[in-house]
Design a protein around this motif. Structure first.
Motif, PDB file in Angstrom:
ATOM      1  N   PHE A  63      -3.316  12.607   1.070  1.00 15.62           N
ATOM      2  CA  PHE A  63      -2.526  12.572   2.027  1.00 15.62           C
ATOM      3  C   PHE A  63      -3.379  12.254   3.517  1.00 15.62           C
ATOM      4  CE2 PHE A  63       1.091  13.725  -0.427  1.00 15.62           C
ATOM      5  CZ  PHE A  63       1.945  13.223   0.252  1.00 15.62           C
ATOM      6  N   TRP A  64      -4.568  12.987   3.402  1.00 16.29           N
ATOM      7  CA  TRP A  64      -5.676  12.630   4.622  1.00 16.29           C
ATOM      8  C   TRP A  64      -5.964  11.321   4.493  1.00 16.29           C
ATOM      9  CZ3 TRP A  64     -10.776  12.059   4.346  1.00 16.29           C
ATOM     10  CH2 TRP A  64     -11.544  11.864   5.500  1.00 16.29           C
ATOM     11  N   GLY A  65      -6.484  11.160   3.333  1.00 21.75           N
ATOM     12  CA  GLY A  65      -7.029   9.754   3.241  1.00 21.75           C
ATOM     13  C   GLY A  65      -6.026   8.350   3.536  1.00 21.75           C
ATOM     14  N   GLN A  66      -4.833   8.838   3.405  1.00 17.08           N
ATOM     15  CA  GLN A  66      -3.869   7.453   3.662  1.00 17.08           C
ATOM     16  C   GLN A  66      -3.796   6.991   4.985  1.00 17.08           C
ATOM     17  OE1 GLN A  66       0.371   8.099   3.620  1.00 17.08           O
ATOM     18  NE2 GLN A  66       0.389  10.074   4.535  1.00 17.08           N
ATOM     19  N   LYS A  67      -4.204   7.709   5.807  1.00 17.07           N
ATOM     20  CA  LYS A  67      -4.293   7.229   7.264  1.00 17.07           C
ATOM     21  C   LYS A  67      -5.288   6.046   7.194  1.00 17.07           C
ATOM     22  CE  LYS A  67      -3.185  11.824   9.387  1.00 17.07           C
ATOM     23  NZ  LYS A  67      -3.428  12.887   9.990  1.00 17.07           N
ATOM     24  N   LYS A  68      -6.322   5.826   6.461  1.00 16.84           N
ATOM     25  CA  LYS A  68      -7.237   4.938   6.606  1.00 16.84           C
ATOM     26  C   LYS A  68      -6.862   3.711   5.598  1.00 16.84           C
ATOM     27  CE  LYS A  68     -10.975   8.762   6.921  1.00 16.84           C
ATOM     28  NZ  LYS A  68     -11.392   8.170   8.170  1.00 16.84           N
ATOM     29  N   SER A  72       0.622  -0.928   0.056  1.00 19.36           N
ATOM     30  CA  SER A  72      -0.010  -0.078   0.205  1.00 19.36           C
ATOM     31  C   SER A  72       0.820   1.192  -0.147  1.00 19.36           C
ATOM     32  CB  SER A  72      -0.830  -0.051   1.236  1.00 19.36           C
ATOM     33  OG  SER A  72      -0.284  -0.234   2.597  1.00 19.36           O
ATOM     34  N   PRO A  73       1.994   1.330   0.679  1.00 18.40           N
ATOM     35  CA  PRO A  73       2.873   2.495   0.513  1.00 18.40           C
ATOM     36  C   PRO A  73       3.289   2.821  -0.898  1.00 18.40           C
ATOM     37  CG  PRO A  73       3.577   1.330   2.533  1.00 18.40           C
ATOM     38  CD  PRO A  73       2.650   0.593   1.712  1.00 18.40           C
ATOM     39  N   THR A  74       3.832   1.721  -1.597  1.00 19.47           N
ATOM     40  CA  THR A  74       4.018   1.930  -2.931  1.00 19.47           C
ATOM     41  C   THR A  74       2.882   2.423  -3.852  1.00 19.47           C
ATOM     42  OG1 THR A  74       5.939   0.287  -2.568  1.00 19.47           O
ATOM     43  CG2 THR A  74       5.464   0.889  -4.779  1.00 19.47           C
ATOM     44  N   MET A  75       1.675   1.706  -3.434  1.00 21.10           N
ATOM     45  CA  MET A  75       0.644   2.033  -4.302  1.00 21.10           C
ATOM     46  C   MET A  75       0.187   3.573  -4.159  1.00 21.10           C
ATOM     47  SD  MET A  75      -3.269  -0.046  -4.374  1.00 21.10           S
ATOM     48  CE  MET A  75      -2.283  -1.572  -4.242  1.00 21.10           C
ATOM     49  N   PHE A  76       0.297   3.851  -2.987  1.00 25.20           N
ATOM     50  CA  PHE A  76      -0.055   5.368  -2.637  1.00 25.20           C
ATOM     51  C   PHE A  76       0.801   6.477  -3.349  1.00 25.20           C
ATOM     52  CE2 PHE A  76       0.906   9.234   0.311  1.00 25.20           C
ATOM     53  CZ  PHE A  76      -0.386   9.682  -0.023  1.00 25.20           C
ATOM     54  N   SER A  77       1.996   5.945  -3.477  1.00 27.05           N
ATOM     55  CA  SER A  77       2.973   7.035  -4.438  1.00 27.05           C
ATOM     56  C   SER A  77       2.576   6.958  -5.838  1.00 27.05           C
ATOM     57  CB  SER A  77       4.430   6.434  -4.203  1.00 27.05           C
ATOM     58  OG  SER A  77       4.848   6.406  -2.879  1.00 27.05           O
ATOM     59  N   VAL A  78       2.318   5.640  -6.412  1.00 24.06           N
ATOM     60  CA  VAL A  78       1.806   5.480  -7.854  1.00 24.06           C
ATOM     61  C   VAL A  78       0.553   6.057  -7.796  1.00 24.06           C
ATOM     62  CG1 VAL A  78       1.071   3.891  -9.309  1.00 24.06           C
ATOM     63  CG2 VAL A  78       3.099   3.256  -8.237  1.00 24.06           C
ATOM     64  N   ILE A  86      -3.136  28.072 -12.938  1.00 25.12           N
ATOM     65  CA  ILE A  86      -3.160  28.243 -11.728  1.00 25.12           C
ATOM     66  C   ILE A  86      -4.479  27.518 -11.109  1.00 25.12           C
ATOM     67  CG2 ILE A  86      -3.518  29.740  -9.757  1.00 25.12           C
ATOM     68  CD1 ILE A  86      -1.002  29.856 -11.102  1.00 25.12           C
ATOM     69  N   TRP A  87      -5.669  27.406 -11.926  1.00 25.54           N
ATOM     70  CA  TRP A  87      -6.694  26.761 -11.659  1.00 25.54           C
ATOM     71  C   TRP A  87      -6.239  25.346 -11.435  1.00 25.54           C
ATOM     72  CZ3 TRP A  87     -11.370  26.244  -9.225  1.00 25.54           C
ATOM     73  CH2 TRP A  87     -12.145  25.343  -9.710  1.00 25.54           C
ATOM     74  N   THR A  88      -5.699  24.661 -12.546  1.00 24.99           N
ATOM     75  CA  THR A  88      -5.202  23.223 -12.285  1.00 24.99           C
ATOM     76  C   THR A  88      -4.300  22.845 -11.343  1.00 24.99           C
ATOM     77  OG1 THR A  88      -5.214  23.345 -14.934  1.00 24.99           O
ATOM     78  CG2 THR A  88      -4.163  21.470 -14.033  1.00 24.99           C
ATOM     79  N   VAL A  89      -3.308  23.614 -11.175  1.00 25.33           N
ATOM     80  CA  VAL A  89      -2.491  23.436  -9.817  1.00 25.33           C
ATOM     81  C   VAL A  89      -3.095  23.374  -8.604  1.00 25.33           C
ATOM     82  CG1 VAL A  89      -0.285  24.492  -8.595  1.00 25.33           C
ATOM     83  CG2 VAL A  89      -0.361  24.599 -11.094  1.00 25.33           C
ATOM     84  N   GLY A  90      -4.107  24.222  -8.364  1.00 23.58           N
ATOM     85  CA  GLY A  90      -4.995  24.353  -7.107  1.00 23.58           C
ATOM     86  C   GLY A  90      -5.807  23.095  -7.128  1.00 23.58           C
ATOM     87  N   LEU A  91      -6.233  22.565  -8.242  1.00 18.72           N
ATOM     88  CA  LEU A  91      -6.912  21.179  -8.256  1.00 18.72           C
ATOM     89  C   LEU A  91      -6.122  19.886  -7.909  1.00 18.72           C
ATOM     90  CD1 LEU A  91      -9.240  21.249 -11.496  1.00 18.72           C
ATOM     91  CD2 LEU A  91     -10.078  21.389  -8.930  1.00 18.72           C
ATOM     92  N   ILE A  92      -4.839  19.976  -8.356  1.00 17.55           N
ATOM     93  CA  ILE A  92      -4.063  18.970  -8.171  1.00 17.55           C
ATOM     94  C   ILE A  92      -3.571  19.000  -6.683  1.00 17.55           C
ATOM     95  CG2 ILE A  92      -1.578  18.219  -8.707  1.00 17.55           C
ATOM     96  CD1 ILE A  92      -1.872  19.037 -11.620  1.00 17.55           C
ATOM     97  N   LEU A  93      -3.467  20.067  -5.954  1.00 19.54           N
ATOM     98  CA  LEU A  93      -3.122  20.428  -4.750  1.00 19.54           C
ATOM     99  C   LEU A  93      -4.109  19.763  -4.044  1.00 19.54           C
ATOM    100  CD1 LEU A  93      -1.171  21.405  -2.615  1.00 19.54           C
ATOM    101  CD2 LEU A  93      -2.130  23.798  -2.660  1.00 19.54           C
ATOM    102  N   LEU A  94      -5.403  20.351  -4.341  1.00 22.95           N
ATOM    103  CA  LEU A  94      -6.669  19.752  -3.406  1.00 22.95           C
ATOM    104  C   LEU A  94      -6.789  18.236  -3.397  1.00 22.95           C
ATOM    105  CD1 LEU A  94      -9.279  20.352  -1.947  1.00 22.95           C
ATOM    106  CD2 LEU A  94     -10.297  20.603  -4.194  1.00 22.95           C
ATOM    107  N   VAL A  95      -6.435  17.451  -4.568  1.00 18.09           N
ATOM    108  CA  VAL A  95      -6.593  16.143  -4.618  1.00 18.09           C
ATOM    109  C   VAL A  95      -5.376  15.422  -3.951  1.00 18.09           C
ATOM    110  CG1 VAL A  95      -6.394  14.190  -6.137  1.00 18.09           C
ATOM    111  CG2 VAL A  95      -7.794  16.154  -6.864  1.00 18.09           C
ATOM    112  N   THR A  96      -4.266  16.192  -3.926  1.00 18.15           N
ATOM    113  CA  THR A  96      -2.871  15.584  -3.278  1.00 18.15           C
ATOM    114  C   THR A  96      -3.399  15.532  -1.719  1.00 18.15           C
ATOM    115  OG1 THR A  96      -1.380  16.384  -5.082  1.00 18.15           O
ATOM    116  CG2 THR A  96      -0.504  15.798  -2.881  1.00 18.15           C
ATOM    117  N   LEU A  97      -3.933  16.701  -1.199  1.00 15.59           N
ATOM    118  CA  LEU A  97      -4.188  16.815   0.256  1.00 15.59           C
ATOM    119  C   LEU A  97      -5.194  15.953   0.595  1.00 15.59           C
ATOM    120  CD1 LEU A  97      -4.223  20.884   0.662  1.00 15.59           C
ATOM    121  CD2 LEU A  97      -2.316  19.371   1.254  1.00 15.59           C
ATOM    122  N   ILE A  98      -6.198  15.729  -0.121  1.00 14.49           N
ATOM    123  CA  ILE A  98      -7.104  14.584   0.107  1.00 14.49           C
ATOM    124  C   ILE A  98      -6.453  13.421   0.177  1.00 14.49           C
ATOM    125  CG2 ILE A  98      -9.310  13.438  -0.650  1.00 14.49           C
ATOM    126  CD1 ILE A  98      -9.996  16.055  -1.802  1.00 14.49           C
TER     127      ILE A  98
END
Length: 295
Positions: free
Chosen positions: A284-289, A210-216, A270-282
């Motif tokens: 990282f938040w969801g990886q704990k589960k 799962s850690p490798t899958m998370f990076s992928v 900038i909008w695209t970067v914002g979307l990528i940042l939002l998805v990445t934060l989600i």
């Protein structure tokens, strides 16, 4: 003695900074400064010949009120939905098969990795021939007359298939490295307890990889949200399905380099970067589960 040690430690630290300085300088010049310029440009009107005039939020107001922009946003999100889950799942399946005891294992790894090293233009040409509505090999096999690339219902699916095919080898190699780091003793102990292959997959393989899958997953989502080259090479400006196929990066290309409105194009970036940042934060938040670093 402490002074000598601290002086030696300072010298080692200084040498460390000297060694990483070229990389830091390169990233700053080639990545950080252009991004700062893009942010500034998104608030400006392009006057030509490198001259800009500050106009505030006008580019963003125009962008958010443009139906073409929202359609491109949805196309980008839908493309990620089509490619990321299927691509990662198939890559994991291929990695598991390549990790098994089979003959010609190294040859199969090379075969699956080959699409990544092929020129994107060559890949697009081959797949355009496969998806051709009149004499394409896929329609010949199916006995149908489906306009894969020019139909609004199938164009984005066709590009998604090419994207998954192109990336599955690279993702499989990364996941294969993760699988090979799993201790064999875990499977042996689990087999002694009477666990079958399916149970071992869900209790050992999936948690340990799962850690490798998370990076992928992060890399594949970023790549899918920045898709441009496949669309550009598989669909020209005369394609009637271009509106249902156009991604945010393709819209940026048209706005900046065809229409010449670089301020509006920068706002899209900038909008695209914002979307990528939002998805990445989600993520990282969801990886704990679901990501397991210990078993």
């Amino acid at each position: 003695m402490k002074n000598k040690l601290s002086a030696a430690a300072r010298r080692e630290e200084n040498w460390g900074w000297i060694m990483v300085a070229p990389t830091i300088i390169g990233l700053s010049i080639l990545n950080l400064w252009p991004f700062v310029q893009t942010i500034y440009t998104s608030f400006c009107e392009h006057l030509g010949f490198g001259h800009y005039r500050f106009i505030g939020l006008k580019n963003y107001v125009d962008m958010f009120s443009n139906t073409e922009f929202w359609k491109a946003t949805w196309n980008t999100v839908f493309f990620c939905i089509l490619t990321v889950p299927v691509g990662v799942a198939l890559a994991l399946l291929v990695a598991i098969l390549l990790n098994a005891k089979v003959k010609f294992k190294d040859g199969f790894r090379t075969i699956f990795f080959l699409p990544l090293v092929c020129a994107p233009a060559a890949v697009a040409m081959v797949w355009r021939w496969i998806f051709n509505g009149e004499y394409g090999i896929l329609n010949q096999i199916l006995g149908q007359n489906i306009q894969w690339i020019t139909s609004s219902k199938t164009a984005i699916i066709a590009v998604a298939i090419v994207s998954v095919w192109s990336s599955i080898g690279y993702d499989a190699v990364l996941l294969l490295a993760g699988l090979q780091n799993i201790p064999k003793t875990l499977y042996e102990a689990n087999s002694i307890d009477g666990a079958g292959k399916v149970r071992q997959f869900f209790t050992i393989t999936l948690p340990m990889v799962s850690p490798t899958m998370f990076s992928v997953l992060i890399m594949r989502l970023m790549a899918s949200m920045k898709v441009y080259d496949l669309i550009y090479m598989m669909a020209d400006n005369t394609n009637p399905a271009l509106g249902d196929l156009q991604s945010l990066m393709y819209l940026f290309y048209r706005s900046s380099f065809i229409a010449g409105d670089r301020g509006y194009g920068s706002a899209i970036v900038i909008w695209t970067v914002g979307l990528i940042l939002l998805v990445t934060l989600i993520q990282f938040w969801g990886q704990k589960k679901w990501v397991t670093y210990d078993i």
